[in-house]
Structure formats: C-alpha cells, structure tokens
Design an enzyme around this catalytic site. Structure first.
Site, short mmCIF file in Angstrom:
data_model
loop_
_atom_site.label_atom_id
_atom_site.label_comp_id
_atom_site.label_asym_id
_atom_site.label_seq_id
_atom_site.Cartn_x
_atom_site.Cartn_y
_atom_site.Cartn_z
N SER A 130 -39.83 16.52 13.08
CA SER A 130 -41.20 16.01 12.92
C SER A 130 -41.66 16.46 11.55
O SER A 130 -41.12 17.41 10.99
CB SER A 130 -42.12 16.61 13.99
OG SER A 130 -43.48 16.38 13.69
N TYR A 159 -45.74 23.36 19.48
CA TYR A 159 -45.02 22.21 18.92
C TYR A 159 -44.46 22.55 17.54
O TYR A 159 -43.28 22.32 17.24
CB TYR A 159 -45.95 21.01 18.84
CG TYR A 159 -45.29 19.74 18.40
CD1 TYR A 159 -44.50 19.01 19.27
CD2 TYR A 159 -45.47 19.24 17.11
CE1 TYR A 159 -43.89 17.83 18.89
CE2 TYR A 159 -44.87 18.06 16.70
CZ TYR A 159 -44.09 17.35 17.59
OH TYR A 159 -43.48 16.18 17.19
#
Length: 253
Positions: free
Chosen positions: A145, A158
């Site tokens: 990401s 995350y």
C-alpha cells in the site's frame, strides 16, 4: 500470455471483491488458471462467474488460519498441478478513525493476523510448493500500500503491517533466489473499490481537514499485476507504486 504458451496457475487471496477480484478476472481472461481464495464462498463464486468457462477454483480460506492456507495450496496443486503465482492480497484496514490510545488490542491483533501473518502463511506455502515443483520456481506478488511508505491519520495497525510487509518482501526475495522464486510488491493508492469508496466522499488528512480524494480504475491495478506476473523469472519488479495521479500522497502532511 500467447496461445502457444502453457497456461500458468495463480493463487489470488481476497479474490471475492475489490483488487483481488479485478486481478483474478484479469488473469482468467488472459488464460491463467486461478485459485480464488477468500473467507466467503458466495463472492468467490461471483468472481468466477465473471469469466465463464475459465479454469477457476474457489476455496474458502481464512488466511490467518494455517490449516486453511495449507488446504488452499493442496487443493490448487491437486487441481492444476503447480503454483506459478501467488498474489498475496487479502487484507483489512481495521477500525477507522480510532485514536491509538483507544484502539482495542483485539482490533490490532485482527489486522496483524490478516495483513501480516496471513501474508506470511500464504507466502510460506507458495514457497514450499514452488521450491519442490518441476520446473522449479514461481512468483509471489505482495499487495502493499502507499501506507507502506506514508501513513494516514489513525491507522497504526494497517500502517505497521504494511511497513512489515515490505520487509517480508525483501527477505523472501533474497531467500527465493536459489530456487527461481521471484518476489515483488505492488503499493496501491486509491484504487476505486468498495473499501475505498469513502475516499471520494472525504478522507481525513494529516492537517485535520477532511477532503475528497481522486481515485483510479481498479482495472489499471490489475493490468499492472498481470505485467509483473508475466515477466520471465529472470526479471522482477521488486517494488511498484500505482496510484491515482492527483491523490495527496507525495505531498502528505
């Protein structure tokens, strides 16, 4: 992949929606055999139905459970004979907008178990299969990401798992060299999926404002993954970043 090439086999986790579904469909349309993995059977069947007649296999899998991962790769090898690609995609954001001091430990563990432990378990199973099969080798592409580089506010679980995934990618890439196992990572920003729908409505910025952010077509991500996947094993995209051109990433903060 040309018509003269033998169909290759991929395992795509998180294949029931979003980026996983888009990549699975892209590979199926290109002639790959694809094992579709996810926690719920119905969305996996929906993904398979998007490419009628293609060589797909649906396997209900919780990537955080070692026994599920072992069953996934055993089923794939039994059906297709080998594994040429793992797209390590399954993941979760966890609870949004929660201050770190208020984050329940159970929520932290859920994100770590899915995003990091699940990625490791799938990579380990793929590695074992690729090392022993003939011809030897294969490719693993981890879905990182842009949060593997730059966090959003209130995203400790995350962000931590995506930073850790980068280290896992590097270690696996090094350890896979003797066995023709190529490992790379794609870092994705604001692809238009169910998980990112809120970005267009407004996302919290580092300065405290909430503003809409641009998104890109998830099909562009899928084509990038396919390009990485179809390189010869002598070549590797170690890291790729694909993002909506105007998203506030380079200038975050």
């Amino acid at each position: 992949m040309t018509d003269t090439e033998t169909s290759k086999t991929a395992v795509v986790t998180g294949a029931g929606s979003g980026i996983g579904r888009a990549v699975a469909v892209e590979l199926l349309r290109a002639g790959w055999s694809v094992a579709l993995a996810g926690r719920r059977a119905e969305p996996l069947e929906e993904t398979a139905a998007l490419v009628p007649g293609a060589a797909s296999l649906t396997v209900r899998t919780d990537v955080a459970r070692p026994e599920d991962v072992a069953a996934l790769f055993a089923a794939t090898a039994a059906r297709f004979g080998r594994v040429d690609l793992l797209f390590n995609n399954a993941g979760t954001f966890g609870p949004g907008g929660v201050f770190v001091e208020d984050l329940p430990y159970e929520a932290w563990r859920h994100v770590v178990d899915t995003n990091l432990n699940g990625a490791f378990l799938c990579a380990q199973a793929a590695y074992r299969q690729m090392k022993e099969q003939h011809p030897q080798g294969g490719r693993i592409i981890n879905n990182g990401s842009v949060s593997a580089h730059t966090p959003r506010p209130h995203s400790a679980p995350y962000t931590a798992t995506k930073h850790a995934l980068t280290g896992l990618t590097k270690a696996l890439s090094l350890d896979g060299r003797p066995y023709r196992i190529a490992v790379g990572q794609i870092d994705i920003g604001n692809a238009a999926t169910e998980m990112t729908a809120r970005m267009e409505a407004g996302a919290l910025q580092a300065d405290g404002r909430t503003v809409p952010e641009p998104v890109m077509d998830v099909a562009d991500v899928a084509r990038t993954v396919r390009h990485m996947a179809e390189l010869p094993l002598e070549a590797n995209v170690q890291f790729a970043t694909v993002l909506a051109t105007a998203m506030p990433y380079v200038g975050r903060g």
